[in-house]
Design an enzyme around this catalytic site. Structure first.
Site, PDB file in Angstrom:
ATOM      1  N   HIS A  55      38.021  46.889 140.943  1.00 37.63           N
ATOM      2  CA  HIS A  55      37.544  48.132 140.334  1.00 37.63           C
ATOM      3  C   HIS A  55      38.514  49.220 140.759  1.00 37.63           C
ATOM      4  CE1 HIS A  55      33.738  45.939 141.067  1.00 37.63           C
ATOM      5  NE2 HIS A  55      33.352  46.483 139.947  1.00 37.63           N
ATOM      6  N   ASP A  58      37.901  50.171 144.278  1.00 39.26           N
ATOM      7  CA  ASP A  58      38.132  49.197 145.361  1.00 39.26           C
ATOM      8  C   ASP A  58      39.492  49.504 145.981  1.00 39.26           C
ATOM      9  OD1 ASP A  58      35.885  47.926 144.395  1.00 39.26           O
ATOM     10  OD2 ASP A  58      36.974  46.277 143.456  1.00 39.26           O
ATOM     11  N   MET A  89      43.005  40.938 135.788  1.00 39.96           N
ATOM     12  CA  MET A  89      41.863  41.720 135.263  1.00 39.96           C
ATOM     13  C   MET A  89      41.640  42.958 136.129  1.00 39.96           C
ATOM     14  SD  MET A  89      38.433  42.375 136.087  1.00 39.96           S
ATOM     15  CE  MET A  89      37.291  41.117 136.647  1.00 39.96           C
ATOM     16  N   GLU A 182      30.152  42.387 130.500  1.00 41.81           N
ATOM     17  CA  GLU A 182      29.374  41.540 131.419  1.00 41.81           C
ATOM     18  C   GLU A 182      27.903  41.944 131.392  1.00 41.81           C
ATOM     19  OE1 GLU A 182      31.021  41.297 135.346  1.00 41.81           O
ATOM     20  OE2 GLU A 182      29.133  40.618 136.228  1.00 41.81           O
ATOM     21  N   LYS A 184      23.795  41.650 132.589  1.00 44.68           N
ATOM     22  CA  LYS A 184      22.936  41.420 133.758  1.00 44.68           C
ATOM     23  C   LYS A 184      21.547  41.932 133.386  1.00 44.68           C
ATOM     24  CE  LYS A 184      22.855  42.307 138.738  1.00 44.68           C
ATOM     25  NZ  LYS A 184      23.534  42.966 139.867  1.00 44.68           N
ATOM     26  N   GLU A 218      28.410  35.858 133.873  1.00 42.66           N
ATOM     27  CA  GLU A 218      28.340  35.544 135.306  1.00 42.66           C
ATOM     28  C   GLU A 218      27.205  34.557 135.547  1.00 42.66           C
ATOM     29  OE1 GLU A 218      28.601  38.579 138.397  1.00 42.66           O
ATOM     30  OE2 GLU A 218      26.890  37.645 139.409  1.00 42.66           O
ATOM     31  N   HIS A 221      23.998  36.087 137.014  1.00 44.87           N
ATOM     32  CA  HIS A 221      23.272  36.987 136.126  1.00 44.87           C
ATOM     33  C   HIS A 221      22.458  36.219 135.090  1.00 44.87           C
ATOM     34  CE1 HIS A 221      26.281  40.453 137.107  1.00 44.87           C
ATOM     35  NE2 HIS A 221      25.672  39.967 138.167  1.00 44.87           N
ATOM     36  N   ASP A 246      32.742  34.979 135.447  1.00 44.14           N
ATOM     37  CA  ASP A 246      32.431  35.268 136.853  1.00 44.14           C
ATOM     38  C   ASP A 246      31.703  34.057 137.441  1.00 44.14           C
ATOM     39  OD1 ASP A 246      33.585  37.725 136.734  1.00 44.14           O
ATOM     40  OD2 ASP A 246      31.754  38.876 137.136  1.00 44.14           O
ATOM     41  N   ASP A 256      20.344  39.431 142.640  1.00 44.79           N
ATOM     42  CA  ASP A 256      21.716  38.982 142.386  1.00 44.79           C
ATOM     43  C   ASP A 256      22.356  38.558 143.708  1.00 44.79           C
ATOM     44  OD1 ASP A 256      24.074  38.600 140.972  1.00 44.79           O
ATOM     45  OD2 ASP A 256      24.727  40.670 141.266  1.00 44.79           O
ATOM     46  N   ASP A 258      25.025  36.418 144.329  1.00 47.42           N
ATOM     47  CA  ASP A 258      26.492  36.283 144.370  1.00 47.42           C
ATOM     48  C   ASP A 258      26.950  35.307 145.448  1.00 47.42           C
ATOM     49  OD1 ASP A 258      26.772  38.097 142.271  1.00 47.42           O
ATOM     50  OD2 ASP A 258      27.090  39.807 143.592  1.00 47.42           O
ATOM     51  N   ASP A 288      33.235  35.876 141.522  1.00 44.64           N
ATOM     52  CA  ASP A 288      32.563  37.140 141.825  1.00 44.64           C
ATOM     53  C   ASP A 288      31.405  36.816 142.758  1.00 44.64           C
ATOM     54  OD1 ASP A 288      31.517  39.609 141.985  1.00 44.64           O
ATOM     55  OD2 ASP A 288      30.704  39.675 139.952  1.00 44.64           O
TER      56      ASP A 288
HETATM   57  C1  GLT Z   1      29.514  44.195 140.969  1.00 47.09           C
HETATM   58  C2  GLT Z   1      28.660  43.321 140.104  1.00 47.09           C
HETATM   59  C3  GLT Z   1      29.459  42.264 139.461  1.00 47.09           C
HETATM   60  C4  GLT Z   1      30.471  42.782 138.484  1.00 47.09           C
HETATM   61  C5  GLT Z   1      31.507  43.595 139.124  1.00 47.09           C
HETATM   62  C6  GLT Z   1      32.397  44.152 138.052  1.00 47.09           C
HETATM   63  S1  GLT Z   1      30.869  44.784 140.155  1.00 47.09           S
HETATM   64  O1  GLT Z   1      29.930  43.501 142.106  1.00 47.09           O
HETATM   65  O2  GLT Z   1      27.631  42.747 140.891  1.00 47.09           O
HETATM   66  O3  GLT Z   1      28.663  41.324 138.833  1.00 47.09           O
HETATM   67  O4  GLT Z   1      31.125  41.683 137.932  1.00 47.09           O
HETATM   68  O5  GLT Z   1      32.110  45.452 137.728  1.00 47.09           O
HETATM   69 MN    MN Z   2      30.058  39.847 138.001  1.00 45.12          MN
HETATM   70 MN    MN Z   3      26.332  39.182 140.511  1.00 48.93          MN
END
Ligand code: GLT
Ligand code: MN
Ligand code: MN
Length: 385
Positions: A55, A58, A89, A182, A184, A218, A221, A246, A256, A258, A288
């Site tokens: 980002h 970041d 990206m 993306e 979510k 993702e 998500h 992702d 979420d 991750d 991600d």
């Molecule tokens: C954030 C989010 C991710 C996105 C990122 C891109 S930012 O960490 O949870 O799923 O992919 O903006």
């Molecule tokens: Mn993501």
């Molecule tokens: Mn996520």
């Protein structure tokens, strides 16, 4: 036997934010030291990754002066050259600063919507400068808690206006860049607009330049919504819209998480890898995710290594699946009637369908051998085939 050592040609990438994650959650503060971007580039390169994504903030703090920005960017570019790493990206942070508390492109305040577009244009410029060919847009706070606060039809119109403006900007600048949206379902807002990849695909068709906009599904998500990522990605592939992905993992239906790729739902991860490989997906294999809050810097390295190794191991499992005589024999039987275009409409085919004699009861009594097929798949995954 392969050592499953990641190599640049495997096209693995990580977000700067993934290794930068310091373990904070809504109940606790940071547990790890700052991991500076240049160090992340060096670490990822040592581990065999191809590149790093980020980002805007970041890398460059939101309140940096132009001079600071240029110094940071120059230092980062030097690290990319030194460690032979790419930036395929770039994305924009439209969610951390309090100005975005009611969203960005869908905020009720016009100045906020305009600031969001301007901030994104600057992030696009930064991406173009780094050679990024994909720009991801995750509408972090595009949503509501209070449904009385926004007309969702108007919000979606604002969302589309924002994306359309950005497409025009990219075209005007002549950047070789595509946008990837993306989805979510919720978090950090109570509800987010365009909550699934399927919803994004439909939204894209309403845009002024649908050809330059695709999706960035993702795993976590889609699984938060209880959906099957494998099916979502397949639909994106069929539509020619899988511009980015992702990879991570998640316990179904939770916040979420991750998590490290493949750490929770191995079979789902296997079918996802198999799909990307069988479809000859040419994009990046982007992670991600982040390390557990229990980890220190050593654990963060293990996390990154683990994501890539799991992908490579599942790639090997997919090859085994495709080469397994028993599985392929079974699949041949199962798909014996595939490819006969029985439903091409014509007067002739209507007559033929009407005149067919079909033993419905016998067909309904047939077993499909899917128990056997699935067990063979599980045995591949367990390493006995
Ligand atoms: C954030 C989010 C991710 C996105 C990122 C891109 S930012 O960490 O949870 O799923 O992919 O903006
Ligand atoms: Mn993501
Ligand atoms: Mn996520």
């Amino acid at each position: 036997m392969s050592t499953f050592q990641p190599r640049p040609q495997d096209h693995f990438t990580f977000g700067l934010w993934t290794l930068q994650n310091r373990g904070q959650d809504p109940f606790g503060g940071v547990v790890r030291d700052v991991f500076p971007p240049v160090e992340i580039v060096r670490t990822l390169s040592e581990l065999g990754a191809y590149g790093v994504n980020f980002h805007d903030n970041d890398l460059v703090p939101i309140d940096a002066s132009l001079q600071e920005r240029n110094r940071i960017v120059a230092e980062f570019k030097q690290a990319l050259t030194d460690f032979e790493m790419k930036v395929p990206m770039v994305t924009v942070n439209l969610f951390t600063d309090p100005v975005f508390r009611d969203g960005a492109f869908t905020a009720n305040r016009r100045q906020v919507r305009q600031y969001a577009v301007k901030k994104t244009m600057e992030a696009i410029d930064l991406g173009a400068e780094m050679g990024a060919e994909v720009f991801v847009l995750w509408g972090g706070r595009e949503g509501t808690e209070v449904d009385a606060s926004k007309d969702p039809r108007l919000a979606l119109q604002h969302y589309a206006e924002g994306v359309n403006y950005l497409c025009e900007y990219v075209l005007d600048k002549g950047y070789p860049m595509k946008l990837a949206l993306e989805a979510k379902p919720n978090e950090p807002r109570g509800d987010l607009y365009l909550p699934t990849t399927g919803a994004m695909l439909a939204f894209i068709e309403t845009l002024a330049h649908p050809e330059m906009v695709g999706v960035n599904p993702e795993v976590a998500h889609e699984q938060m919504s209880g959906l099957n990522m494998y099916h979502q990605v397949a639909q994106a592939l069929v539509a020619g819209k899988l511009f980015h992905i992702d990879l991570n993992d998640q316990k179904y239906s939770r916040f979420d998480q991750d998590l490290r790729f493949g750490s929770e739902n191995l079979k789902a991860a296997f079918f996802l890898v198999k799909l990307l490989e069988d479809a000859h997906y040419t994009g990046m294999r982007h992670f991600d995710a982040h390390a557990y809050r229990t980890e220190d810097g050593v654990g963060v390295r293990e996390f990154a290594r683990g994501c890539m190794r799991t992908y490579l191991i599942l790639q090997d499992k997919a090859r085994r699946f495709n080469a397994d005589a028993e599985i392929q024999g079974l699949l041949q039987e199962i798909h014996a009637e595939e490819g006969e275009d029985v439903l091409a409409f014509s007067q002739e085919s209507v007559r033929s369908l009407y005149s067919q004699t079909f033993d419905r009861v016998a067909e309904g009594a047939r077993g499909h051998e899917y128990e056997k097929l699935d067990q063979l798949t599980v045995e591949i995954l367990m390493g006995v085939r």
